[in-house]
Design a protein around this motif. Structure first.
Motif, PDB file in Angstrom:
ATOM      1  N   UNK A   1       0.827  -1.208   0.000  1.00 37.94           N
ATOM      2  CA  UNK A   1       0.000   0.000   0.000  1.00 37.94           C
ATOM      3  C   UNK A   1       0.860   1.256   0.000  1.00 37.94           C
ATOM      4  N   UNK A   2       1.956   1.218   0.757  1.00 35.43           N
ATOM      5  CA  UNK A   2       2.816   2.399   0.888  1.00 35.43           C
ATOM      6  C   UNK A   2       3.475   2.802  -0.425  1.00 35.43           C
ATOM      7  N   UNK A   3       3.868   1.819  -1.234  1.00 33.11           N
ATOM      8  CA  UNK A   3       4.624   2.118  -2.458  1.00 33.11           C
ATOM      9  C   UNK A   3       3.745   2.224  -3.694  1.00 33.11           C
ATOM     10  N   UNK A   4       2.447   1.993  -3.521  1.00 30.00           N
ATOM     11  CA  UNK A   4       1.529   2.069  -4.656  1.00 30.00           C
ATOM     12  C   UNK A   4       1.612   3.446  -5.301  1.00 30.00           C
ATOM     13  N   UNK A   5       1.741   3.487  -6.594  1.00 27.66           N
ATOM     14  CA  UNK A   5       1.802   4.766  -7.291  1.00 27.66           C
ATOM     15  C   UNK A   5       3.215   5.190  -7.661  1.00 27.66           C
ATOM     16  N   UNK A   6       4.232   4.506  -7.124  1.00 23.42           N
ATOM     17  CA  UNK A   6       5.622   4.806  -7.484  1.00 23.42           C
ATOM     18  C   UNK A   6       6.146   3.659  -8.342  1.00 23.42           C
ATOM     19  N   UNK A   7       6.281   3.905  -9.638  1.00 24.22           N
ATOM     20  CA  UNK A   7       6.692   2.845 -10.567  1.00 24.22           C
ATOM     21  C   UNK A   7       8.129   2.376 -10.347  1.00 24.22           C
ATOM     22  N   UNK A   8       8.904   3.125  -9.567  1.00 27.62           N
ATOM     23  CA  UNK A   8      10.295   2.740  -9.296  1.00 27.62           C
ATOM     24  C   UNK A   8      10.435   1.908  -8.032  1.00 27.62           C
ATOM     25  N   UNK A   9       9.352   1.737  -7.300  1.00 28.54           N
ATOM     26  CA  UNK A   9       9.370   0.949  -6.066  1.00 28.54           C
ATOM     27  C   UNK A   9       8.574  -0.336  -6.252  1.00 28.54           C
ATOM     28  N   UNK A  10       9.034  -1.410  -5.641  1.00 33.29           N
ATOM     29  CA  UNK A  10       8.213  -2.619  -5.572  1.00 33.29           C
ATOM     30  C   UNK A  10       8.593  -3.386  -4.310  1.00 33.29           C
ATOM     31  N   UNK A  11       7.734  -4.296  -3.913  1.00 37.02           N
ATOM     32  CA  UNK A  11       7.974  -5.129  -2.740  1.00 37.02           C
ATOM     33  C   UNK A  11       8.297  -6.543  -3.198  1.00 37.02           C
ATOM     34  N   UNK A  12       9.278  -7.158  -2.557  1.00 31.36           N
ATOM     35  CA  UNK A  12       9.608  -8.551  -2.859  1.00 31.36           C
ATOM     36  C   UNK A  12       9.443  -9.385  -1.599  1.00 31.36           C
ATOM     37  N   UNK A  13       8.791 -10.519  -1.752  1.00 33.31           N
ATOM     38  CA  UNK A  13       8.539 -11.413  -0.615  1.00 33.31           C
ATOM     39  C   UNK A  13       9.532 -12.566  -0.580  1.00 33.31           C
ATOM     40  N   UNK A  14      10.701 -12.391  -1.185  1.00 33.97           N
ATOM     41  CA  UNK A  14      11.668 -13.489  -1.296  1.00 33.97           C
ATOM     42  C   UNK A  14      12.043 -14.081   0.059  1.00 33.97           C
ATOM     43  N   UNK A  15      12.158 -13.236   1.094  1.00 34.48           N
ATOM     44  CA  UNK A  15      12.507 -13.766   2.413  1.00 34.48           C
ATOM     45  C   UNK A  15      11.266 -14.288   3.142  1.00 34.48           C
ATOM     46  N   UNK A  16      10.126 -13.674   2.882  1.00 28.72           N
ATOM     47  CA  UNK A  16       8.892 -14.134   3.523  1.00 28.72           C
ATOM     48  C   UNK A  16       8.451 -15.486   2.984  1.00 28.72           C
ATOM     49  N   UNK A  17       8.846 -15.803   1.757  1.00 33.73           N
ATOM     50  CA  UNK A  17       8.434 -17.059   1.130  1.00 33.73           C
ATOM     51  C   UNK A  17       9.186 -18.277   1.666  1.00 33.73           C
ATOM     52  N   UNK A  18      10.199 -18.028   2.499  1.00 33.45           N
ATOM     53  CA  UNK A  18      10.897 -19.149   3.114  1.00 33.45           C
ATOM     54  C   UNK A  18       9.920 -19.911   4.001  1.00 33.45           C
ATOM     55  N   UNK A  19       9.933 -21.222   3.928  1.00 38.75           N
ATOM     56  CA  UNK A  19       8.953 -22.030   4.645  1.00 38.75           C
ATOM     57  C   UNK A  19       9.451 -22.538   6.008  1.00 38.75           C
ATOM     58  N   UNK A  20      10.670 -22.162   6.379  1.00 41.85           N
ATOM     59  CA  UNK A  20      11.173 -22.625   7.666  1.00 41.85           C
ATOM     60  C   UNK A  20      11.205 -21.474   8.670  1.00 41.85           C
ATOM     61  N   UNK A  21      11.624 -21.775   9.879  1.00 43.65           N
ATOM     62  CA  UNK A  21      11.689 -20.764  10.931  1.00 43.65           C
ATOM     63  C   UNK A  21      13.127 -20.365  11.235  1.00 43.65           C
ATOM     64  N   UNK A  22      13.991 -20.513  10.242  1.00 45.61           N
ATOM     65  CA  UNK A  22      15.384 -20.115  10.409  1.00 45.61           C
ATOM     66  C   UNK A  22      15.533 -18.622  10.122  1.00 45.61           C
TER      67      UNK A  22
END
Length: 200
Positions: A69-90
């Motif tokens: 929501x915060x970056x919506x409207x800025x074409x130079x910003x995006x969010x990546x869930x690469x770390x959130x997509x990890x399935x372990x608790x490490x």
């Protein structure tokens, strides 16, 4: 977030817990983007930051939703869930993340954006010797913090406007029922209220 052409891209990675993302995060990301001529800045919320193992962190889904929501409207910003997509608790180690990003995006030069207060801790980062050869570190200059250690010459320093806002302050204000208007984007403020985040 994939580039099919042969032209190399310059991408800034801005990691953090973003609990919640606030106005200063957006300001420093834009300042870094402009100063370094970056094509984009990718906001990367951490799953389990190694330096915050004992602290309560808001659920991944909420932190990512607030970022989007915060970056919506800025074409130079995006969010990546690469770390959130990890399935372990490490813990999330930057070294592992950068290896994954470089494998997925071979035509990208990555710039890892950190606060000036984090520079003094670089010697303690996981596999730092290898990490500094994989990614260019960028430090946002802040007064009162030492930028001097054996990795200083591997860090680009970018001057930043000195705005004293933190996620901790915002959480405390929300918990106390105080206004957080203008400290966070309005879309984020509404999300926090709608979902009862940080309430007492």
């Amino acid at each position: 977030m994939s580039f099919q052409d042969k032209e190399r891209k310059k991408i800034g990675i801005f990691g953090g817990t973003f609990d919640p993302v606030h106005t200063v995060h957006l300001i420093v990301a834009e300042q870094a983007r402009e100063a370094l001529g970056l094509d984009e800045v990718w906001f990367m919320p951490a799953h389990i930051p190694p330096h915050k193992l004992e602290k309560h962190i808001t659920a991944d889904c909420h932190r990512l939703a607030m970022l989007e929501r915060a970056i919506q409207g800025n074409e130079n910003f995006c969010a990546t869930a690469i770390e959130l997509d990890k399935k372990d608790d490490k813990p999330s180690y930057t070294y592992d993340t950068i290896l994954s990003l470089k494998a997925k995006h071979p035509n990208v030069d990555f710039y890892f954006i950190i606060g000036g207060d984090m520079v003094e801790y670089l010697p303690k980062w996981h596999r730092i010797e290898e990490l500094v050869s994989l990614v260019q570190f960028v430090a946002l200059a802040r007064p009162g913090y030492s930028m001097q250690n054996e990795y200083t010459d591997r860090v680009i320093e970018v001057e930043m406007p000195q705005l004293d806002v933190s996620s901790t302050i915002i959480r405390h204000k929300a918990f106390s029922g105080e206004s957080i208007r203008y400290l966070v984007p309005e879309s984020v403020r509404l999300y926090i209220e709608e979902n009862g985040l940080y309430e007492s």
